[in-house]
Design a protein around this motif. Structure first.
Motif, PDB file in Angstrom:
ATOM      1  N   TRP B  64       0.837  -1.208   0.000  1.00  0.00           N
ATOM      2  CA  TRP B  64       0.000   0.000   0.000  1.00  0.00           C
ATOM      3  C   TRP B  64       0.873   1.260   0.000  1.00  0.00           C
ATOM      4  O   TRP B  64       0.568   2.234  -0.698  1.00  0.00           O
ATOM      5  CB  TRP B  64      -0.918   0.006   1.242  1.00  0.00           C
ATOM      6  CG  TRP B  64      -1.589   1.327   1.435  1.00  0.00           C
ATOM      7  CD1 TRP B  64      -2.741   1.765   0.840  1.00  0.00           C
ATOM      8  CD2 TRP B  64      -1.131   2.425   2.250  1.00  0.00           C
ATOM      9  NE1 TRP B  64      -3.024   3.049   1.231  1.00  0.00           N
ATOM     10  CE2 TRP B  64      -2.052   3.483   2.088  1.00  0.00           C
ATOM     11  CE3 TRP B  64      -0.044   2.610   3.093  1.00  0.00           C
ATOM     12  CZ2 TRP B  64      -1.910   4.702   2.750  1.00  0.00           C
ATOM     13  CZ3 TRP B  64       0.098   3.829   3.735  1.00  0.00           C
ATOM     14  CH2 TRP B  64      -0.826   4.849   3.559  1.00  0.00           C
ATOM     15  N   LEU B  65       1.964   1.227   0.779  1.00  0.00           N
ATOM     16  CA  LEU B  65       2.842   2.399   0.854  1.00  0.00           C
ATOM     17  C   LEU B  65       3.415   2.731  -0.523  1.00  0.00           C
ATOM     18  O   LEU B  65       3.504   3.895  -0.912  1.00  0.00           O
ATOM     19  CB  LEU B  65       3.968   2.140   1.865  1.00  0.00           C
ATOM     20  CG  LEU B  65       4.824   3.352   2.211  1.00  0.00           C
ATOM     21  CD1 LEU B  65       4.027   4.368   3.017  1.00  0.00           C
ATOM     22  CD2 LEU B  65       6.059   2.932   3.014  1.00  0.00           C
ATOM     23  N   GLY B  66       3.806   1.700  -1.256  1.00  0.00           N
ATOM     24  CA  GLY B  66       4.322   1.911  -2.617  1.00  0.00           C
ATOM     25  C   GLY B  66       3.276   2.545  -3.514  1.00  0.00           C
ATOM     26  O   GLY B  66       3.569   3.476  -4.274  1.00  0.00           O
ATOM     27  N   TRP B  67       2.058   2.060  -3.391  1.00  0.00           N
ATOM     28  CA  TRP B  67       0.977   2.642  -4.203  1.00  0.00           C
ATOM     29  C   TRP B  67       0.738   4.100  -3.779  1.00  0.00           C
ATOM     30  O   TRP B  67       0.590   4.986  -4.623  1.00  0.00           O
ATOM     31  CB  TRP B  67      -0.309   1.823  -4.007  1.00  0.00           C
ATOM     32  CG  TRP B  67      -1.491   2.470  -4.610  1.00  0.00           C
ATOM     33  CD1 TRP B  67      -1.846   2.470  -5.930  1.00  0.00           C
ATOM     34  CD2 TRP B  67      -2.471   3.277  -3.931  1.00  0.00           C
ATOM     35  NE1 TRP B  67      -2.988   3.205  -6.115  1.00  0.00           N
ATOM     36  CE2 TRP B  67      -3.387   3.715  -4.920  1.00  0.00           C
ATOM     37  CE3 TRP B  67      -2.665   3.641  -2.601  1.00  0.00           C
ATOM     38  CZ2 TRP B  67      -4.480   4.519  -4.582  1.00  0.00           C
ATOM     39  CZ3 TRP B  67      -3.739   4.440  -2.281  1.00  0.00           C
ATOM     40  CH2 TRP B  67      -4.636   4.869  -3.264  1.00  0.00           C
ATOM     41  N   HIS B  68       0.725   4.323  -2.461  1.00  0.00           N
ATOM     42  CA  HIS B  68       0.452   5.660  -1.922  1.00  0.00           C
ATOM     43  C   HIS B  68       1.513   6.667  -2.382  1.00  0.00           C
ATOM     44  O   HIS B  68       1.202   7.817  -2.719  1.00  0.00           O
ATOM     45  CB  HIS B  68       0.437   5.573  -0.394  1.00  0.00           C
ATOM     46  CG  HIS B  68       0.147   6.866   0.295  1.00  0.00           C
ATOM     47  ND1 HIS B  68      -1.043   7.531   0.171  1.00  0.00           N
ATOM     48  CD2 HIS B  68       0.911   7.624   1.132  1.00  0.00           C
ATOM     49  CE1 HIS B  68      -1.005   8.630   0.889  1.00  0.00           C
ATOM     50  NE2 HIS B  68       0.163   8.724   1.480  1.00  0.00           N
ATOM     51  N   VAL B  69       2.765   6.234  -2.406  1.00  0.00           N
ATOM     52  CA  VAL B  69       3.861   7.147  -2.740  1.00  0.00           C
ATOM     53  C   VAL B  69       4.028   7.316  -4.253  1.00  0.00           C
ATOM     54  O   VAL B  69       4.229   8.427  -4.738  1.00  0.00           O
ATOM     55  CB  VAL B  69       5.185   6.646  -2.099  1.00  0.00           C
ATOM     56  CG1 VAL B  69       6.375   7.462  -2.604  1.00  0.00           C
ATOM     57  CG2 VAL B  69       5.100   6.724  -0.590  1.00  0.00           C
ATOM     58  N   PHE B  70       3.918   6.224  -4.988  1.00  0.00           N
ATOM     59  CA  PHE B  70       4.285   6.277  -6.414  1.00  0.00           C
ATOM     60  C   PHE B  70       3.096   6.310  -7.381  1.00  0.00           C
ATOM     61  O   PHE B  70       3.287   6.571  -8.549  1.00  0.00           O
ATOM     62  CB  PHE B  70       5.172   5.083  -6.761  1.00  0.00           C
ATOM     63  CG  PHE B  70       6.425   5.027  -5.966  1.00  0.00           C
ATOM     64  CD1 PHE B  70       7.393   6.009  -6.089  1.00  0.00           C
ATOM     65  CD2 PHE B  70       6.643   3.995  -5.059  1.00  0.00           C
ATOM     66  CE1 PHE B  70       8.544   5.982  -5.338  1.00  0.00           C
ATOM     67  CE2 PHE B  70       7.794   3.951  -4.297  1.00  0.00           C
ATOM     68  CZ  PHE B  70       8.749   4.940  -4.431  1.00  0.00           C
ATOM     69  N   ALA B  71       1.909   6.042  -6.888  1.00  0.00           N
ATOM     70  CA  ALA B  71       0.791   5.955  -7.830  1.00  0.00           C
ATOM     71  C   ALA B  71      -0.404   6.811  -7.449  1.00  0.00           C
ATOM     72  O   ALA B  71      -1.278   7.043  -8.282  1.00  0.00           O
ATOM     73  CB  ALA B  71       0.330   4.503  -7.961  1.00  0.00           C
ATOM     74  N   ARG B  72      -0.476   7.261  -6.238  1.00  0.00           N
ATOM     75  CA  ARG B  72      -1.676   8.022  -5.878  1.00  0.00           C
ATOM     76  C   ARG B  72      -1.483   9.520  -6.194  1.00  0.00           C
ATOM     77  O   ARG B  72      -0.389   9.981  -6.290  1.00  0.00           O
ATOM     78  CB  ARG B  72      -2.029   7.790  -4.407  1.00  0.00           C
ATOM     79  CG  ARG B  72      -1.045   8.399  -3.441  1.00  0.00           C
ATOM     80  CD  ARG B  72      -1.607   9.629  -2.858  1.00  0.00           C
ATOM     81  NE  ARG B  72      -0.665  10.260  -1.951  1.00  0.00           N
ATOM     82  CZ  ARG B  72       0.209  11.177  -2.358  1.00  0.00           C
ATOM     83  NH1 ARG B  72       0.270  11.496  -3.616  1.00  0.00           N
ATOM     84  NH2 ARG B  72       1.020  11.752  -1.492  1.00  0.00           N
TER      85      ARG B  72
END
Lengths: 135, 72
Positions: B64-72
């Motif tokens: 989730w952190l990866g999505w939050h940082v790089f995709a959201r």
């Protein structure tokens, strides 16, 4: 001979060696850093890169480092940064996550706007993910 | 830059400095402080019956952190 604190159960698979994984992660990071936020492609790459890692982490396909059964008393030291991080993050979030009260991700957006830093962070995220998979 | 923003940046910086200091202390021979990796390993051992709740939580958070940082 000093006993090993972190023993491997078996040798890692050939594709799980750093010689293979590091270049793969580097390519994914270089690609991922070029994708704009809020784009479907950026979301897709995080899903495609994270999905197999998540699955590998839950499966027993890879040998893992031996985890401690009990934590020593010194583990309480970790509560200090965790507590401060939670307090500051929660406070700023509840105050609206504004420029005056920024959350960590809002502050991180500034360096992550540059491609080199974004690629390095992406690579770090993947390497840390791999480290967690092996835990 | 407002005082509140300076405080927030200072607090986050302090957190990461302290994390680094604890990790260094944990890696010293004979230390009774676990490394961050060992702490994660301990949390990831947690199971409810046969469900690896700890692994799902830690790996899921990191995903989730990866999505939050790089995709959201």
């Amino acid at each position: 001979m000093e006993p090993h604190s972190q023993l491997m159960v078996e040798a890692p698979r050939p594709w799980a060696r750093p010689l293979v994984l590091v270049p793969v992660f580097a390519v994914v990071a270089l690609l991922g850093a070029a994708l704009p936020s809020f784009s479907g492609r950026a979301t897709a790459l995080v899903l495609v890169a994270g999905g197999p890692l998540f699955w590998l982490g839950l499966s027993a396909r890879l040998p893992r480092h031996r985890a401690p059964r009990r934590l020593p008393s010194g583990a309480a030291w970790w509560l200090l940064p965790a507590g401060v991080l939670f307090a500051v993050e929660a406070t700023n979030f509840l105050l609206g996550s504004t420029p005056d009260h920024p959350t960590l991700s809002q502050l991180a957006d500034i360096p992550l706007a540059g491609y080199p830093c974004r690629a390095a962070a992406y690579f770090g995220w993947l390497m840390a993910f791999w480290g967690l998979v092996r835990r | 830059m407002s005082l509140a923003r300076m405080f927030a940046i200072g607090a986050f910086t302090l957190v990461f400095v302290v994390i680094g200091m604890i990790e260094v202390a944990a890696r010293r021979p004979g230390s009774n402080i676990p490394t961050l990796g060992a702490l994660c390993g301990f949390v990831m051992r947690y199971q409810v019956r046969r469900l690896p709740v700890g692994r799902i939580a830690v790996l899921g958070f990191w995903w989730w952190l990866g999505w939050h940082v790089f995709a959201r």
